[in-house]
Design a protein around this motif. Structure first.
Motif, PDB file in Angstrom:
ATOM      1  N   THR A 128       0.841  -1.188   0.000  1.00 60.34           N
ATOM      2  CA  THR A 128       0.000   0.000   0.000  1.00 60.34           C
ATOM      3  C   THR A 128       0.877   1.239   0.000  1.00 60.34           C
ATOM      4  O   THR A 128       1.726   1.404   0.863  1.00 60.34           O
ATOM      5  N   ILE A 129       0.675   2.067  -1.000  1.00 58.03           N
ATOM      6  CA  ILE A 129       1.374   3.338  -1.080  1.00 58.03           C
ATOM      7  C   ILE A 129       0.546   4.342  -0.278  1.00 58.03           C
ATOM      8  O   ILE A 129      -0.662   4.448  -0.471  1.00 58.03           O
ATOM      9  N   ARG A 130       1.215   5.043   0.619  1.00 63.39           N
ATOM     10  CA  ARG A 130       0.497   6.041   1.423  1.00 63.39           C
ATOM     11  C   ARG A 130      -0.085   7.115   0.524  1.00 63.39           C
ATOM     12  O   ARG A 130       0.543   7.556  -0.436  1.00 63.39           O
ATOM     13  N   ALA A 131      -1.264   7.525   0.867  1.00 58.39           N
ATOM     14  CA  ALA A 131      -1.894   8.623   0.124  1.00 58.39           C
ATOM     15  C   ALA A 131      -1.046   9.871   0.295  1.00 58.39           C
ATOM     16  O   ALA A 131      -0.318  10.019   1.276  1.00 58.39           O
ATOM     17  N   ILE A 132      -1.141  10.738  -0.665  1.00 62.38           N
ATOM     18  CA  ILE A 132      -0.362  11.970  -0.621  1.00 62.38           C
ATOM     19  C   ILE A 132      -0.772  12.755   0.617  1.00 62.38           C
ATOM     20  O   ILE A 132      -1.940  12.863   0.940  1.00 62.38           O
ATOM     21  N   GLY A 133       0.202  13.247   1.341  1.00 58.47           N
ATOM     22  CA  GLY A 133      -0.055  13.920   2.605  1.00 58.47           C
ATOM     23  C   GLY A 133      -0.766  15.250   2.461  1.00 58.47           C
ATOM     24  O   GLY A 133      -1.610  15.597   3.258  1.00 58.47           O
ATOM     25  N   GLU A 134      -0.419  15.989   1.438  1.00 55.01           N
ATOM     26  CA  GLU A 134      -0.977  17.339   1.287  1.00 55.01           C
ATOM     27  C   GLU A 134      -1.430  17.525  -0.151  1.00 55.01           C
ATOM     28  O   GLU A 134      -0.658  17.361  -1.083  1.00 55.01           O
ATOM     29  N   THR A 135      -2.698  17.843  -0.294  1.00 54.64           N
ATOM     30  CA  THR A 135      -3.218  18.211  -1.612  1.00 54.64           C
ATOM     31  C   THR A 135      -3.389  19.720  -1.634  1.00 54.64           C
ATOM     32  O   THR A 135      -3.277  20.376  -0.597  1.00 54.64           O
ATOM     33  N   LEU A 136      -3.655  20.261  -2.796  1.00 58.90           N
ATOM     34  CA  LEU A 136      -3.762  21.714  -2.906  1.00 58.90           C
ATOM     35  C   LEU A 136      -5.077  22.222  -2.317  1.00 58.90           C
ATOM     36  O   LEU A 136      -6.133  21.639  -2.529  1.00 58.90           O
ATOM     37  N   SER A 137      -4.970  23.304  -1.597  1.00 58.59           N
ATOM     38  CA  SER A 137      -6.143  24.003  -1.075  1.00 58.59           C
ATOM     39  C   SER A 137      -6.796  24.759  -2.235  1.00 58.59           C
ATOM     40  O   SER A 137      -6.186  24.905  -3.298  1.00 58.59           O
ATOM     41  N   PRO A 138      -8.012  25.260  -2.065  1.00 62.31           N
ATOM     42  CA  PRO A 138      -8.635  26.059  -3.136  1.00 62.31           C
ATOM     43  C   PRO A 138      -7.760  27.249  -3.558  1.00 62.31           C
ATOM     44  O   PRO A 138      -7.639  27.544  -4.747  1.00 62.31           O
ATOM     45  N   GLU A 139      -7.117  27.900  -2.577  1.00 64.61           N
ATOM     46  CA  GLU A 139      -6.238  29.027  -2.918  1.00 64.61           C
ATOM     47  C   GLU A 139      -5.022  28.547  -3.695  1.00 64.61           C
ATOM     48  O   GLU A 139      -4.571  29.194  -4.635  1.00 64.61           O
ATOM     49  N   GLY A 140      -4.472  27.380  -3.274  1.00 67.39           N
ATOM     50  CA  GLY A 140      -3.324  26.808  -3.975  1.00 67.39           C
ATOM     51  C   GLY A 140      -3.666  26.445  -5.407  1.00 67.39           C
ATOM     52  O   GLY A 140      -2.881  26.690  -6.331  1.00 67.39           O
ATOM     53  N   LYS A 141      -4.856  25.857  -5.597  1.00 62.61           N
ATOM     54  CA  LYS A 141      -5.302  25.499  -6.954  1.00 62.61           C
ATOM     55  C   LYS A 141      -5.433  26.741  -7.829  1.00 62.61           C
ATOM     56  O   LYS A 141      -5.122  26.699  -9.020  1.00 62.61           O
ATOM     57  N   GLU A 142      -5.886  27.810  -7.217  1.00 65.73           N
ATOM     58  CA  GLU A 142      -6.049  29.059  -7.975  1.00 65.73           C
ATOM     59  C   GLU A 142      -4.702  29.577  -8.455  1.00 65.73           C
ATOM     60  O   GLU A 142      -4.585  30.088  -9.565  1.00 65.73           O
ATOM     61  N   THR A 143      -3.672  29.443  -7.629  1.00 63.69           N
ATOM     62  CA  THR A 143      -2.359  29.977  -8.019  1.00 63.69           C
ATOM     63  C   THR A 143      -1.712  29.196  -9.150  1.00 63.69           C
ATOM     64  O   THR A 143      -0.909  29.745  -9.891  1.00 63.69           O
ATOM     65  N   ILE A 144      -2.032  27.904  -9.283  1.00 64.14           N
ATOM     66  CA  ILE A 144      -1.378  27.092 -10.329  1.00 64.14           C
ATOM     67  C   ILE A 144      -2.320  26.757 -11.487  1.00 64.14           C
ATOM     68  O   ILE A 144      -2.008  25.917 -12.319  1.00 64.14           O
ATOM     69  N   LYS A 145      -3.477  27.424 -11.558  1.00 62.36           N
ATOM     70  CA  LYS A 145      -4.484  27.055 -12.560  1.00 62.36           C
ATOM     71  C   LYS A 145      -3.956  27.124 -13.998  1.00 62.36           C
ATOM     72  O   LYS A 145      -4.413  26.387 -14.861  1.00 62.36           O
ATOM     73  N   ASP A 146      -2.971  27.988 -14.265  1.00 65.15           N
ATOM     74  CA  ASP A 146      -2.426  28.110 -15.615  1.00 65.15           C
ATOM     75  C   ASP A 146      -1.112  27.339 -15.799  1.00 65.15           C
ATOM     76  O   ASP A 146      -0.493  27.411 -16.857  1.00 65.15           O
ATOM     77  N   TRP A 147      -0.690  26.608 -14.801  1.00 66.67           N
ATOM     78  CA  TRP A 147       0.565  25.852 -14.867  1.00 66.67           C
ATOM     79  C   TRP A 147       0.244  24.421 -15.307  1.00 66.67           C
ATOM     80  O   TRP A 147       0.083  23.530 -14.505  1.00 66.67           O
ATOM     81  N   LYS A 148       0.138  24.226 -16.611  1.00 68.02           N
ATOM     82  CA  LYS A 148      -0.325  22.929 -17.134  1.00 68.02           C
ATOM     83  C   LYS A 148       0.653  21.800 -16.844  1.00 68.02           C
ATOM     84  O   LYS A 148       0.243  20.653 -16.657  1.00 68.02           O
ATOM     85  N   GLU A 149       1.956  22.085 -16.731  1.00 68.35           N
ATOM     86  CA  GLU A 149       2.933  21.030 -16.444  1.00 68.35           C
ATOM     87  C   GLU A 149       2.754  20.481 -15.027  1.00 68.35           C
ATOM     88  O   GLU A 149       2.945  19.286 -14.796  1.00 68.35           O
ATOM     89  N   TYR A 150       2.357  21.353 -14.104  1.00 69.64           N
ATOM     90  CA  TYR A 150       2.057  20.878 -12.751  1.00 69.64           C
ATOM     91  C   TYR A 150       0.858  19.926 -12.811  1.00 69.64           C
ATOM     92  O   TYR A 150       0.866  18.854 -12.208  1.00 69.64           O
ATOM     93  N   GLN A 151      -0.171  20.326 -13.534  1.00 66.73           N
ATOM     94  CA  GLN A 151      -1.376  19.509 -13.629  1.00 66.73           C
ATOM     95  C   GLN A 151      -1.095  18.175 -14.326  1.00 66.73           C
ATOM     96  O   GLN A 151      -1.654  17.143 -13.950  1.00 66.73           O
ATOM     97  N   GLN A 152      -0.187  18.186 -15.319  1.00 72.20           N
ATOM     98  CA  GLN A 152       0.183  16.942 -15.986  1.00 72.20           C
ATOM     99  C   GLN A 152       0.873  15.991 -15.007  1.00 72.20           C
ATOM    100  O   GLN A 152       0.588  14.794 -14.988  1.00 72.20           O
ATOM    101  N   LEU A 153       1.787  16.542 -14.201  1.00 70.87           N
ATOM    102  CA  LEU A 153       2.475  15.696 -13.220  1.00 70.87           C
ATOM    103  C   LEU A 153       1.488  15.169 -12.186  1.00 70.87           C
ATOM    104  O   LEU A 153       1.529  13.983 -11.838  1.00 70.87           O
ATOM    105  N   ASP A 154       0.592  16.010 -11.721  1.00 67.20           N
ATOM    106  CA  ASP A 154      -0.406  15.594 -10.740  1.00 67.20           C
ATOM    107  C   ASP A 154      -1.239  14.429 -11.288  1.00 67.20           C
ATOM    108  O   ASP A 154      -1.457  13.427 -10.601  1.00 67.20           O
ATOM    109  N   ASP A 155      -1.682  14.557 -12.526  1.00 65.34           N
ATOM    110  CA  ASP A 155      -2.460  13.477 -13.153  1.00 65.34           C
ATOM    111  C   ASP A 155      -1.615  12.217 -13.342  1.00 65.34           C
ATOM    112  O   ASP A 155      -2.085  11.100 -13.110  1.00 65.34           O
ATOM    113  N   PHE A 156      -0.366  12.390 -13.763  1.00 63.19           N
ATOM    114  CA  PHE A 156       0.501  11.245 -14.041  1.00 63.19           C
ATOM    115  C   PHE A 156       0.824  10.468 -12.769  1.00 63.19           C
ATOM    116  O   PHE A 156       0.922   9.243 -12.783  1.00 63.19           O
TER     117      PHE A 156
END
Length: 197
Positions: free
Chosen positions: A44-72
């Protein structure tokens, strides 16, 4: 003379046969290792400890490479060690793109860069592991967990920066009234003997 030829012939055959057995043993050992990596019960791989808060998501909304890594990285939560090794090259490429694509000014600081480099270095190490024949499944899983933990650390930093930015915006322009007591002592009016007592 014929007797020596026969003895040499048998010694040669025995030596050749011994070499083939050693090669077969090595092949069997490698196939057993590969099978054990493929068939290992998925730790069992531990779940990620910290996900992005709504404010954090807002700051990276245009950073598509971050979103690609998150999905991958979603692939690594349920992958076997063998699957993780197969995905490692693409992961190291994706993490490199993440570093190269950093254009958000508030993230261009050493503590964010360090976190990005840590993720990339763990991904490169996992890629290197895919070339090591005697790697154990637990080593692969530990390295996978390191990558996910490093990504969690990046998320925590992004959340903190977003929270700090929000707080700074709220405090900007806010001025507290300065209260002056009537009995306060000023420089122009030195205290009298009664005030000192």
């Amino acid at each position: 003379m014929n007797y020596l030829k026969i003895v040499y012939f048998f010694v040669f055959i025995l030596a050749l046969n011994s070499c083939k057995k050693n090669d077969n043993n090595q092949v069997n050992r490698n196939s057993i290792l590969t099978d054990s990596i493929a068939e290992t019960d998925k730790k069992t791989i531990r779940a990620i400890g910290e996900t992005l808060s709504p404010e954090g998501k807002e700051t990276i909304k245009d950073w598509k490479e971050y979103q690609q890594l998150d999905d991958f990285l979603d692939n690594f939560y349920s992958s076997s060690p063998n699957e993780a090794l197969n995905l490692s090259k693409e992961l190291s490429h994706t993490t490199k793109q993440l570093i190269d694509s950093l254009k958000i000014d508030r993230f261009k600081q050493p503590d964010v860069s360090i976190r990005l480099n840590v993720i990339h270095n763990y991904a490169l190490r996992l890629t290197d592991m895919s070339t090591i024949p005697n790697i154990s499944p637990s080593e692969v899983q530990d390295e996978t967990q390191n990558i996910l933990d490093a990504f969690s650390s990046l998320n925590k930093k992004i959340n903190n920066l977003a929270k700090q930015e929000k707080l700074e915006k709220e405090l900007k322009g806010f001025t507290a009234p300065i209260l002056i007591e009537e009995d306060s002592i000023s420089i122009n009016n030195p205290p009298t003997q009664q005030q000192i007592k």
